[in-house]
Scaffold this motif. Structure first.
Motif, PDB file in Angstrom:
ATOM      1  N   ASP A  17     -18.829   8.053 -22.379  1.00  0.00           N
ATOM      2  CA  ASP A  17     -17.665   8.785 -22.888  1.00  0.00           C
ATOM      3  C   ASP A  17     -17.442  10.043 -22.046  1.00  0.00           C
ATOM      4  O   ASP A  17     -18.403  10.699 -21.630  1.00  0.00           O
ATOM      5  CB  ASP A  17     -17.870   9.173 -24.353  1.00  0.00           C
ATOM      6  N   GLN A  43     -15.752  17.032 -21.827  1.00  0.00           N
ATOM      7  CA  GLN A  43     -14.666  18.001 -21.690  1.00  0.00           C
ATOM      8  C   GLN A  43     -15.205  19.292 -21.095  1.00  0.00           C
ATOM      9  O   GLN A  43     -16.114  19.907 -21.651  1.00  0.00           O
ATOM     10  CB  GLN A  43     -14.039  18.301 -23.055  1.00  0.00           C
ATOM     11  N   THR A  91     -19.286  17.354 -25.539  1.00  0.00           N
ATOM     12  CA  THR A  91     -19.250  15.913 -25.772  1.00  0.00           C
ATOM     13  C   THR A  91     -18.143  15.574 -26.770  1.00  0.00           C
ATOM     14  O   THR A  91     -17.568  16.454 -27.420  1.00  0.00           O
ATOM     15  CB  THR A  91     -20.594  15.417 -26.326  1.00  0.00           C
ATOM     16  N   THR A  92     -17.863  14.289 -26.913  1.00  0.00           N
ATOM     17  CA  THR A  92     -16.842  13.855 -27.869  1.00  0.00           C
ATOM     18  C   THR A  92     -17.239  14.185 -29.301  1.00  0.00           C
ATOM     19  O   THR A  92     -16.379  14.287 -30.178  1.00  0.00           O
ATOM     20  CB  THR A  92     -16.596  12.346 -27.736  1.00  0.00           C
ATOM     21  N   SER A  93     -18.534  14.383 -29.549  1.00  0.00           N
ATOM     22  CA  SER A  93     -19.000  14.741 -30.896  1.00  0.00           C
ATOM     23  C   SER A  93     -18.975  16.248 -31.134  1.00  0.00           C
ATOM     24  O   SER A  93     -19.338  16.723 -32.202  1.00  0.00           O
ATOM     25  CB  SER A  93     -20.411  14.203 -31.122  1.00  0.00           C
TER      26      SER A  93
END
Length: 371
Positions: free
Chosen positions: A163, A166, A134-136
């Motif tokens: 979002d 990746q 995740t983006t976090s």
């Protein structure tokens, strides 16, 4: 010198493994039904099959043929299977019969005729989607993409906030989530072999092959590996069709590296009871692979067609984390993609290739399996 049985050993991967084992001093027996879809309608052992192979024509679902093939055998590579994600979604009975029941027939015979080692060909398809971040920065295993998203041409996976996720190399610890009948049957094959192997003290290993490529791929089989399908299109003057947007990422591993992993799995006791990824450890987009194949075949003027269509059972990204195979087997991929594809392209120029892609694609469309 030990005798090794390879079920499905007249096929692409099995025949190369036979060569590798014979080079190592093993005696090899092959049991193969010579499927028309793979070997054509003459149903004869292929010319590339090593003359030192002891060939037995028979079906892995035939208990008598299996028992005969197992006589005086020390180890088994179980490669016999129907292969094809799309086709498996409308030939459910056939895929389940060959893959699931065929494995059960083999294992039933192994109870009475045990061997020192059993290796089964599994598949990266058992994972469904690969591993993501995740983006976090948290790793996650997302569910299948919803149909509504695919109908709008939104191909990438996103989190609950929309979002983008990746894609990461997929390790064996990632939860399996088969997305097709074929994938489910491969998972069933590997679990059956590992379970029965443990129960009857037969050291067993499941090898999760990623996208294997190389010489001897069945160029007239529209359900074979994507490189062979692209090659058949190019060699017949047709544009390869790429589903979605062509940016889906896969791991393409050369057949010689696959043979290396198989021989190591046979000889290393540490592999027993495990499922191991066999890939290159690198990822490429399907579009990149199609364009490179066109260049190598000298067909740059033929451009791939991005269809913006989706096939039921397809996943977005999945490529291998090969750390376990490296640590446990000592596996080290040696063939770079450019070298392997150049070798494949040279071989392709000498082969007849009947392009059956359109007929197979239409079959999917008529059954509502291509959107």
């Amino acid at each position: 010198m030990e005798r090794i049985l390879i079920t499905g050993g007249a096929g692409f991967i099995g025949s190369h493994l036979a060569d590798g084992l014979i080079d190592q001093g093993y005696r090899v027996r092959v049991l193969d039904t010579l499927s028309e879809q793979v070997h054509g309608d003459n149903r004869q052992p292929p010319q590339y099959l090593n003359p030192a192979v002891e060939f037995m024509h028979g079906d892995v679902c035939d208990a008598g043929a299996v028992r005969e093939a197992l006589r005086n055998v020390d180890a088994v590579f179980h490669f016999a299977a129907a292969v094809g994600v799309g086709q498996s979604m409308y030939q459910i009975e056939r895929y389940t019969d060959i893959n699931n029941r065929g494995t059960a027939v083999l294992l039933q015979s192994l109870i009475e005729q045990p061997v020192k080692k059993l290796a089964v060909a599994s598949s990266m398809s058992v994972y469904g989607e690969g591993l993501y971040r995740t983006t976090s920065g948290q790793t996650c295993t997302p569910p299948e993409r919803p149909l509504t998203q695919l109908q709008h041409g939104q191909w990438e996976l996103t989190d609950n906030n929309g979002d983008p996720l990746q894609p990461l190399p997929t390790p064996e610890s990632k939860t399996t989530s088969p997305a097709s009948v074929y994938a489910l049957s491969k998972y069933d094959q590997e679990r059956l072999c590992l379970l029965v192997g443990q129960a009857y003290n037969i050291p067993a290993v499941a090898l999760r092959f990623f996208n294997v490529y190389g010489t001897r791929q069945a160029l007239s089989n529209p359900y074979t590996g994507v490189l062979a399908i692209f090659a058949s299109r190019y060699l017949n003057g047709n544009s390869p069709s790429i589903f979605e947007d062509g940016e889906q990422r896969r791991d393409f591993v050369n057949i010689r590296d696959v043979v290396q992993a198989c021989v190591l799995a046979l000889e290393r006791d540490e592999a027993a009871g495990r499922a191991l990824n066999v890939g290159s450890g690198r990822s490429y987009t399907v579009r990149e692979i199609a364009e490179q194949m066109g260049r190598l075949l000298g067909r740059e003027e033929i451009r791939p067609v991005i269809t913006e269509q989706y096939r039921v059972g397809d996943i977005r990204h999945c490529f291998a984390d090969i750390g376990e195979a490296q640590n446990i087997l000592g596996y080290r991929p040696r063939i770079e993609l450019e070298e392997g594809m150049a070798e494949l392209a040279e071989w392709l120029q000498t082969q007849p290739a009947f392009d059956r892609f359109e007929a197979a694609n239409e079959e999917l469309s008529q059954r509502g399996l291509r959107l």
